[in-house]
Design an enzyme around this catalytic site. Structure first.
Site, PDB file in Angstrom:
ATOM      1  N   ASP A 190     109.476 -12.450 -30.525  1.00  0.00           N
ATOM      2  CA  ASP A 190     108.771 -12.589 -29.252  1.00  0.00           C
ATOM      3  C   ASP A 190     107.528 -11.708 -29.307  1.00  0.00           C
ATOM      4  OD1 ASP A 190     108.643 -13.409 -26.362  1.00  0.00           O
ATOM      5  OD2 ASP A 190     108.754 -11.240 -26.081  1.00  0.00           O
ATOM      6  N   GLU A 274     107.372 -18.541 -30.631  1.00  0.00           N
ATOM      7  CA  GLU A 274     107.052 -19.357 -29.477  1.00  0.00           C
ATOM      8  C   GLU A 274     105.707 -20.039 -29.682  1.00  0.00           C
ATOM      9  OE1 GLU A 274     107.288 -18.901 -24.598  1.00  0.00           O
ATOM     10  OE2 GLU A 274     107.229 -17.133 -25.888  1.00  0.00           O
ATOM     11  N   ASP A 355     112.095  -8.407 -23.391  1.00  0.00           N
ATOM     12  CA  ASP A 355     111.582  -8.902 -24.662  1.00  0.00           C
ATOM     13  C   ASP A 355     112.697  -9.179 -25.664  1.00  0.00           C
ATOM     14  OD1 ASP A 355     109.030  -8.659 -23.626  1.00  0.00           O
ATOM     15  OD2 ASP A 355     108.776  -6.611 -24.364  1.00  0.00           O
TER      16      ASP A 355
END
Length: 398
Positions: A190, A274, A355
């Protein structure tokens, strides 16, 4: 079947005054030819001609241009970089017609990258010495790292950055790049601003904020530049000082990203990230500087090509997947999750670091895609019953 990866090895060099003048002329001629060919193709496009102007026609135009008195100076430089500029223009149009890029733009004398590409017929590489066409002396290259044993460069690209530094890039096959031994490790990544990366293992990698370290010095030099008279020698010197600070920031950022991405690829078989649209995110005026400094796009680009080199897989999960709002323990989806909320407690009494929880969810989503291609967005469906997610493995087959 063994396939060798082609790599570009970039080195800094220090040209003599004659070499610098020759290369500067070449850069100018390359820019001129590119712009003239682009203008010709644009005019043909505007006239809606059924047969578009292509590379072969622009190459014939170049021959005619050289015979004119006005453009006779094009004969003074090597013809290879000029032909390569036409090939690059053809590639740009191919990407445009394939809807992979915007319409090609004209090169600017002040803003565009100064570079020239030489193929094997326009340079000589022997005994560690590189000599370009139209030059009698070899370039004074600083060989900061060795080329692969027995390397034969197929292309040499010479460039000069805004800080006035000269670089030469040699493209050659590197037999040392081979797929790494398979490992069962997988990690979710992330990206963020407080921490550059948060891994599903719980590890957080600090954001070095390279631009912030030099922000005061950069602002000071930019103020001095703004006060200089345009066209003066003092302005040129002030611009170089600003460019050197920018170059230092970019060098540090690139070096850090190389180390991080190489480590991730070596340690993990599958890396889940992502699929962010950074070009839209930087439109946020409050976060644009921080997002640009983090260089998320460059991180992903490095990760993908290194994964392809070493037989790893990078999975990009749909940007709309609610990785931060989804409880990785029970699967409950929270309605909202403001950015200032860094820790939160689910109804199942599990306390999450925002996170780390997002990294866990990204890993689970990525593994679901690689194993069975299942959709992973909970409590949401599309009218046709298909998954609403758009996860896609970014590993490209050779």
């Amino acid at each position: 079947m063994t396939t060798h990866v082609k790599r570009a090895f970039k080195y800094r060099f220090y040209p003599t005054d004659a070499q610098a003048a020759e290369l500067s002329r070449t850069f100018g001629c390359v820019r001129k030819v590119y712009n003239m060919a682009l203008a010709a193709r644009t005019e043909a496009w505007a006239r809606q001609e059924r047969v578009r102007v292509n590379y072969h026609q622009t190459s014939a135009m170049l021959t005619a241009w050289k015979k004119t008195e006005e453009l006779a100076y094009l004969n003074e430089v090597s013809s290879v970089p000029l032909q390569q500029a036409l090939r690059h223009l053809q590639t740009a149009f191919t990407h445009f017609f394939g809807r992979r890029a915007k319409y090609p733009r004209f090169k600017s004398r002040k803003k565009s990258r100064k570079s020239a590409e030489y193929t094997t017929s326009a340079f000589r590489f022997r005994d560690g010495k590189l000599t370009l066409a139209k030059m009698t002396e070899a370039l004074a290259v600083v060989w900061s790292r060795p080329l692969p044993e027995g390397a034969k460069p197929s292309t040499v690209t010479v460039s000069q950055d805004a800080a006035g530094r000269w670089f030469v890039s040699l493209l050659c096959e590197d037999p040392s790049v081979q797929p790494l031994p398979a490992t069962g490790q997988a990690v979710g990544v992330d990206v963020g601003l407080d921490h550059l990366l948060t891994l599903s293992t719980g590890e957080k990698i600090t954001n070095p904020r390279h631009e912030r370290r030099d922000r005061a010095a950069l602002a000071r030099q930019q103020r001095r530049l703004a006060k200089k008279e345009k066209g003066s020698a003092n302005r040129v010197r002030a611009r170089l000082k600003v460019a050197k600070i920018h170059a230092r920031i970019a060098d540090r950022r690139r070096d850090g990203l190389h180390k991080i991405t190489t480590r991730l690829v070596r340690e993990n078989q599958t890396i889940v990230i992502e699929d962010l649209t950074v070009r839209n995110m930087v439109k946020n005026r409050k976060l644009a500087r921080a997002i640009s400094d983090a260089a998320w796009s460059e991180f992903r680009s490095m990760l993908e090509y290194k994964a392809q080199w070493y037989g790893r897989e990078v999975v990009a999960v749909d940007r709309w997947f609610p990785s931060s709002r989804l409880c990785s323990a029970c699967g409950t989806l929270q309605d909202t999750m403001p950015l200032n909320v860094r820790t939160w407690t689910c109804d199942c009494a599990t306390t999450h670091d925002r996170d780390v929880n997002a990294a866990h969810n990204l890993l689970a989503a990525g593994l679901a895609v690689t194993v069975c291609g299942a959709g992973v967005r909970p409590q949401r469906s599309t009218p046709d019953g298909q998954s609403a997610t758009k996860q896609k493995p970014s590993r490209r087959e050779p």
